[in-house]
Motif scaffolding. Structure first.
Motif, PDB file in Angstrom:
ATOM      1  N   MET A 107       0.836  -1.188   0.000  1.00  0.00           N
ATOM      2  CA  MET A 107       0.000   0.000   0.000  1.00  0.00           C
ATOM      3  C   MET A 107       0.876   1.245   0.000  1.00  0.00           C
ATOM      4  N   ASP A 111      -2.454   5.150  -2.556  1.00  0.00           N
ATOM      5  CA  ASP A 111      -3.621   4.374  -2.146  1.00  0.00           C
ATOM      6  C   ASP A 111      -4.331   5.026  -0.964  1.00  0.00           C
ATOM      7  N   LEU A 112      -3.546   5.618  -0.059  1.00  0.00           N
ATOM      8  CA  LEU A 112      -4.118   6.202   1.154  1.00  0.00           C
ATOM      9  C   LEU A 112      -3.442   7.529   1.452  1.00  0.00           C
ATOM     10  N   GLY A 137      -8.578   6.470  -4.143  1.00  0.00           N
ATOM     11  CA  GLY A 137      -7.875   6.148  -2.906  1.00  0.00           C
ATOM     12  C   GLY A 137      -8.668   6.547  -1.675  1.00  0.00           C
ATOM     13  N   GLY A 138      -8.118   6.224  -0.495  1.00  0.00           N
ATOM     14  CA  GLY A 138      -8.783   6.540   0.759  1.00  0.00           C
ATOM     15  C   GLY A 138      -8.127   7.711   1.465  1.00  0.00           C
ATOM     16  N   TYR A 151      -7.377  -0.794   6.310  1.00  0.00           N
ATOM     17  CA  TYR A 151      -7.470  -0.262   4.950  1.00  0.00           C
ATOM     18  C   TYR A 151      -6.817  -1.220   3.950  1.00  0.00           C
ATOM     19  N   LYS A 152      -5.735  -1.843   4.356  1.00  0.00           N
ATOM     20  CA  LYS A 152      -5.088  -2.831   3.488  1.00  0.00           C
ATOM     21  C   LYS A 152      -6.039  -3.993   3.203  1.00  0.00           C
ATOM     22  N   ARG A 166      -9.288  -3.814   3.209  1.00  0.00           N
ATOM     23  CA  ARG A 166     -10.321  -3.308   2.307  1.00  0.00           C
ATOM     24  C   ARG A 166      -9.813  -3.295   0.869  1.00  0.00           C
ATOM     25  N   MET A 167      -8.583  -2.844   0.662  1.00  0.00           N
ATOM     26  CA  MET A 167      -8.004  -2.830  -0.681  1.00  0.00           C
ATOM     27  C   MET A 167      -8.003  -4.224  -1.290  1.00  0.00           C
ATOM     28  N   GLN A 168      -7.575  -5.204  -0.510  1.00  0.00           N
ATOM     29  CA  GLN A 168      -7.484  -6.575  -1.007  1.00  0.00           C
ATOM     30  C   GLN A 168      -8.866  -7.119  -1.348  1.00  0.00           C
ATOM     31  N   LEU A 193     -11.589  -5.358  -2.221  1.00  0.00           N
ATOM     32  CA  LEU A 193     -12.120  -4.689  -3.395  1.00  0.00           C
ATOM     33  C   LEU A 193     -11.423  -5.124  -4.678  1.00  0.00           C
ATOM     34  N   ALA A 194     -10.173  -5.580  -4.543  1.00  0.00           N
ATOM     35  CA  ALA A 194      -9.415  -6.027  -5.718  1.00  0.00           C
ATOM     36  C   ALA A 194      -9.786  -7.450  -6.121  1.00  0.00           C
TER      37      ALA A 194
END
Length: 227
Positions: free
Chosen positions: A5, A52-53, A79-80, A121-122, A124-126, A128-129
């Motif tokens: 990230m 990303d953040l 991004g967040g 948040y990491k 969440r990224m994973q 959503l991907a």
């Protein structure tokens, strides 16, 4: 794909930003970290690096972070944003929440709390991907649907009850001030272990973390009893 990230820290106090960056670089799952000290730099770095953040302070030399948040929402930035600010008034908090911030951290930031935010948040990224559909449990975790105030029955890995009690006892005096170095010396711990316990306590609001600026050198994190 388990991609690191990338993070942009928006903070006008350079020494403080560097402290945050040093901690983040040691956090699993975090990759490149950039620093920006004002809104002009921030806009340029977002355009160039697309982090990303974004860890966004509200009070900056050329404006407010909340203004930038509104711009990002309008431009549908993917991004967040995590607000990291001394502003705790409900107007600012409400505005940030309506703007879709992922989290809101009041200064001085407890690093235990920041680490939890980065980890969530990491995740969440994973999620959503992923091309797979999400279960209700995964969606609940992504939106942090359940109350954060519930205390875990089991302490996290690296925190044992006996040592935790010893650390807390050091703050029974309301005038007590400690650093990771002084706690390590008193309790015969390594500085890294002492800092882990102090940050855990700060993250649980058992003690308060403060930033102390000396005449020379970098700022130092100190800890005191909650009022």
């Amino acid at each position: 794909m388990n991609q690191s990230m990338t993070i942009l820290i928006v903070e006008d106090e350079t020494a403080l930003a560097e402290m945050h960056a040093e901690f983040i670089r040691q956090t699993p799952g975090c990759g490149q970290v950039w620093l920006a000290g004002n809104l002009v730099q921030t806009r340029m770095m977002i355009e160039r690096f697309k982090p990303d953040l974004i860890l966004l302070d509200n009070y900056l030399p050329d404006g407010k972070g909340i203004t930038l948040l509104h711009e990002l929402v309008q431009n549908r930035y993917p991004g967040g944003v995590v607000f990291t600010t001394a502003a705790s008034d409900m107007d600012t908090v409400s505005d940030a929440v309506r703007g879709g911030v992922f989290d809101y951290l009041v200064k001085p930031i407890a690093y235990e709390r920041l680490q939890q935010t980065l980890t969530r948040y990491k995740q969440r990224m994973q999620m959503l991907a992923s091309n797979a559909s999400a279960s209700q449990r995964q969606i609940d975790e992504m939106f942090n649907a359940y109350a954060r105030g519930e205390q875990k029955a089991v302490l996290p890995v690296g925190i044992d009850e006996l040592t935790l009690e010893k650390v807390q006892l050091l703050f029974t005096d309301p005038d007590a001030r400690h650093t990771a170095e002084t706690v390590a010396e008193v309790l015969k711990l390594s500085r890294t272990t002492a800092r882990r316990y102090l940050e855990f306590c700060a993250g649980c609001q058992l003690i308060m973390a403060e930033i102390v600026y000396g005449k020379v050198g970098r700022p130092q994190r100190t800890y005191r009893a909650t009022i």
